[in-house]
Design a protein around this motif. Structure first.
Motif, PDB file in Angstrom:
ATOM      1  N   ASP A 305     -45.037 148.471  90.919  1.00 24.60           N
ATOM      2  CA  ASP A 305     -43.596 148.108  91.126  1.00 24.60           C
ATOM      3  C   ASP A 305     -42.735 148.676  91.885  1.00 24.60           C
ATOM      4  O   ASP A 305     -41.667 148.729  91.915  1.00 24.60           O
ATOM      5  CB  ASP A 305     -43.084 147.690  89.975  1.00 24.60           C
ATOM      6  N   ALA A 306     -43.358 149.816  92.623  1.00 24.36           N
ATOM      7  CA  ALA A 306     -42.639 150.774  93.662  1.00 24.36           C
ATOM      8  C   ALA A 306     -41.900 149.624  94.646  1.00 24.36           C
ATOM      9  O   ALA A 306     -42.481 148.736  95.219  1.00 24.36           O
ATOM     10  CB  ALA A 306     -43.514 151.610  94.345  1.00 24.36           C
ATOM     11  N   ARG A 307     -40.649 149.914  94.880  1.00 28.47           N
ATOM     12  CA  ARG A 307     -39.671 148.955  95.761  1.00 28.47           C
ATOM     13  C   ARG A 307     -39.102 149.930  96.683  1.00 28.47           C
ATOM     14  O   ARG A 307     -39.036 151.146  96.847  1.00 28.47           O
ATOM     15  CB  ARG A 307     -38.459 148.464  94.857  1.00 28.47           C
ATOM     16  N   ALA A 308     -38.858 149.299  98.000  1.00 28.00           N
ATOM     17  CA  ALA A 308     -38.502 149.910  99.082  1.00 28.00           C
ATOM     18  C   ALA A 308     -37.598 148.639  99.820  1.00 28.00           C
ATOM     19  O   ALA A 308     -38.200 147.640  99.850  1.00 28.00           O
ATOM     20  CB  ALA A 308     -39.247 150.380  99.949  1.00 28.00           C
ATOM     21  N   ALA A 309     -36.391 148.893 100.418  1.00 28.07           N
ATOM     22  CA  ALA A 309     -35.832 147.953 100.897  1.00 28.07           C
ATOM     23  C   ALA A 309     -36.348 147.495 102.305  1.00 28.07           C
ATOM     24  O   ALA A 309     -36.883 148.579 103.162  1.00 28.07           O
ATOM     25  CB  ALA A 309     -34.114 148.228 101.272  1.00 28.07           C
ATOM     26  N   VAL A 310     -36.542 146.309 102.553  1.00 28.35           N
ATOM     27  CA  VAL A 310     -37.063 145.825 103.853  1.00 28.35           C
ATOM     28  C   VAL A 310     -35.824 145.862 105.008  1.00 28.35           C
ATOM     29  O   VAL A 310     -35.037 145.507 104.988  1.00 28.35           O
ATOM     30  CB  VAL A 310     -37.526 144.428 103.598  1.00 28.35           C
ATOM     31  N   ARG A 311     -36.135 146.610 106.048  1.00 31.08           N
ATOM     32  CA  ARG A 311     -35.351 146.638 106.976  1.00 31.08           C
ATOM     33  C   ARG A 311     -35.985 145.958 108.167  1.00 31.08           C
ATOM     34  O   ARG A 311     -36.794 145.531 108.262  1.00 31.08           O
ATOM     35  CB  ARG A 311     -35.468 148.254 107.305  1.00 31.08           C
ATOM     36  N   THR A 312     -35.040 145.762 109.333  1.00 30.57           N
ATOM     37  CA  THR A 312     -35.148 144.877 110.395  1.00 30.57           C
ATOM     38  C   THR A 312     -36.602 145.327 111.101  1.00 30.57           C
ATOM     39  O   THR A 312     -37.345 144.780 111.615  1.00 30.57           O
ATOM     40  CB  THR A 312     -33.858 144.931 111.342  1.00 30.57           C
ATOM     41  N   ARG A 313     -36.555 146.738 111.012  1.00 32.31           N
ATOM     42  CA  ARG A 313     -37.486 147.369 112.037  1.00 32.31           C
ATOM     43  C   ARG A 313     -38.890 147.189 111.316  1.00 32.31           C
ATOM     44  O   ARG A 313     -39.884 147.244 112.180  1.00 32.31           O
ATOM     45  CB  ARG A 313     -37.355 148.792 112.142  1.00 32.31           C
ATOM     46  N   ASP A 314     -38.822 146.790 110.052  1.00 31.73           N
ATOM     47  CA  ASP A 314     -40.295 146.582 109.320  1.00 31.73           C
ATOM     48  C   ASP A 314     -40.756 145.369 109.954  1.00 31.73           C
ATOM     49  O   ASP A 314     -41.966 145.052 110.044  1.00 31.73           O
ATOM     50  CB  ASP A 314     -40.163 146.544 107.891  1.00 31.73           C
ATOM     51  N   VAL A 315     -39.998 144.346 110.335  1.00 33.79           N
ATOM     52  CA  VAL A 315     -40.456 143.061 110.810  1.00 33.79           C
ATOM     53  C   VAL A 315     -40.689 143.221 112.385  1.00 33.79           C
ATOM     54  O   VAL A 315     -41.521 143.083 112.811  1.00 33.79           O
ATOM     55  CB  VAL A 315     -39.299 141.898 110.718  1.00 33.79           C
TER      56      VAL A 315
END
Length: 350
Positions: A305-315
């Protein structure tokens, strides 16, 4: 560069429109071929100019589209709802991940002791009498948390022993064993070096293992010919060559996804675990024993359940990192093979 035939032309849209079906049928190609068919690691792999054809590029483009769609969806309310649902459904697995790993690895080693004459995986045969008993002892060490590191060290020893017997290139199929060993050692000692979670370490080694295995599907598709001959329906009407290309692309993409954003890697882990479990029904107890370790690792990843904000650069950077990973694994496989077995002059310049 091979052009699409009529059958292959029907197969590619089917792959795009019926992904769940294609994944289910690809399960048979994801059984470890070395456990069931004749193979020759020292033989020359198929040339890169044959692999990197139009069909391959089309399949990779489709895979990248799915990967980027997953990244985009993760940053939406739907993606967050899916993560929350996964957290609830997998809460028990998450709580008991270490226990599940210990129980599964214990089952694995007891099974190897019962089969006898095997070092870690079915094709690594040995006539050394003490190895099965060592593996039984490693299973016993998993009963107590304090002795878990001994099992981890034992796995490292067996991996090194098998490497000495079968060669580094052959054991490059199985870095996940080193990941599981590290997980057991770190969990047993209750340490996190450099603040890196043990589950992340085993996740990376699982991804590396599967990406390497996908290269083998492209380099030696003929190893799977006996399976395809016995079960021609698994190709869904495509040529065996195109089917193996697709199986490799699916496996590589799902393995790469294990290294990406939380929802993407958790969904990838679920799909991969389903593929491996479904293959057990086709190939029986040898497949169940051999893949038990990676299946439990995938369940642990799916429950993480570790979370990390999805950033534009991830896409945006997903295609670049995917392409870099693909190029790196192709180069490592072909250059490593040439260095260890010769034939470097046959490697084409792309």
């Amino acid at each position: 560069m091979r052009l699409l035939g009529k059958k292959d032309g029907r197969f590619l849209p089917a792959l795009a429109l019926a992904t769940p079906i294609s994944l289910a049928l690809t399960a048979e190609a994801n059984a470890h071929v070395k456990w069931f068919c004749a193979y020759d690691v020292a033989g020359q792999p198929r040339g890169l100019e044959t692999i990197l054809c139009f069909d391959f590029e089309w399949l990779v483009a489709l895979a990248l589209g799915c990967l980027m769609f997953g990244c985009l969806a993760e940053g939406t309310p739907l993606g967050q709802a899916l993560l929350n649902s996964l957290d609830r459904v997998t809460s028990r697995i998450r709580t008991d991940t270490e226990l599940l790993v210990r129980a599964t690895v214990g089952f694995f080693f007891v099974s190897l002791w019962g089969l006898g004459g095997i070092i870690l995986t079915p094709e690594l045969k040995t006539d050394v009498a003490w190895i099965p008993w060592l593996q039984l002892g490693l299973a016993a060490c998993l009963i107590w948390r304090r002795t878990m590191p001994l099992t981890g060290l034992g796995i490292v020893f067996l991996f090194s022993y098998a490497t000495a017997q079968y060669g580094l290139f052959h054991l490059a199929d199985y870095p996940v064993f080193l990941g599981v060993a590290t997980y057991l050692i770190l969990r047993g000692l209750d340490v996190q070096p450099f603040n890196i979670r043990p589950l992340d370490l085993v996740r990376w080694t699982a991804a590396i293992t599967l990406m390497w295995a996908s290269i083998e599907k492209w380099a030696y598709p003929q190893w799977t010919d006996p399976l395809i001959a016995a079960k021609p329906q698994m190709t869904m009407g495509a040529s065996p060559e195109l089917f193996m290309q697709a199986a490799g692309v699916i496996e590589f993409t799902l393995a790469f996804a294990l290294l990406w954003t939380p929802l993407v890697r958790r969904m990838s882990a679920i799909i991969l675990a389903a593929i491996f479990v479904s293959a057990v029904f086709e190939f029986g107890k040898i497949d169940a024993i051999g893949h038990s370790g990676i299946i439990v690792v995938l369940l642990g990843i799916a429950a993480d359940d570790a979370r990390a904000a999805v950033r534009t650069r991830d896409v945006v950077l997903a295609p670049a990192w995917y392409a870099a990973s693909l190029a790196a694994f192709l180069a490592l496989y072909y250059l490593g093979h040439a260095a260890l077995f010769g034939g470097g002059g046959t490697i084409p310049v792309i």
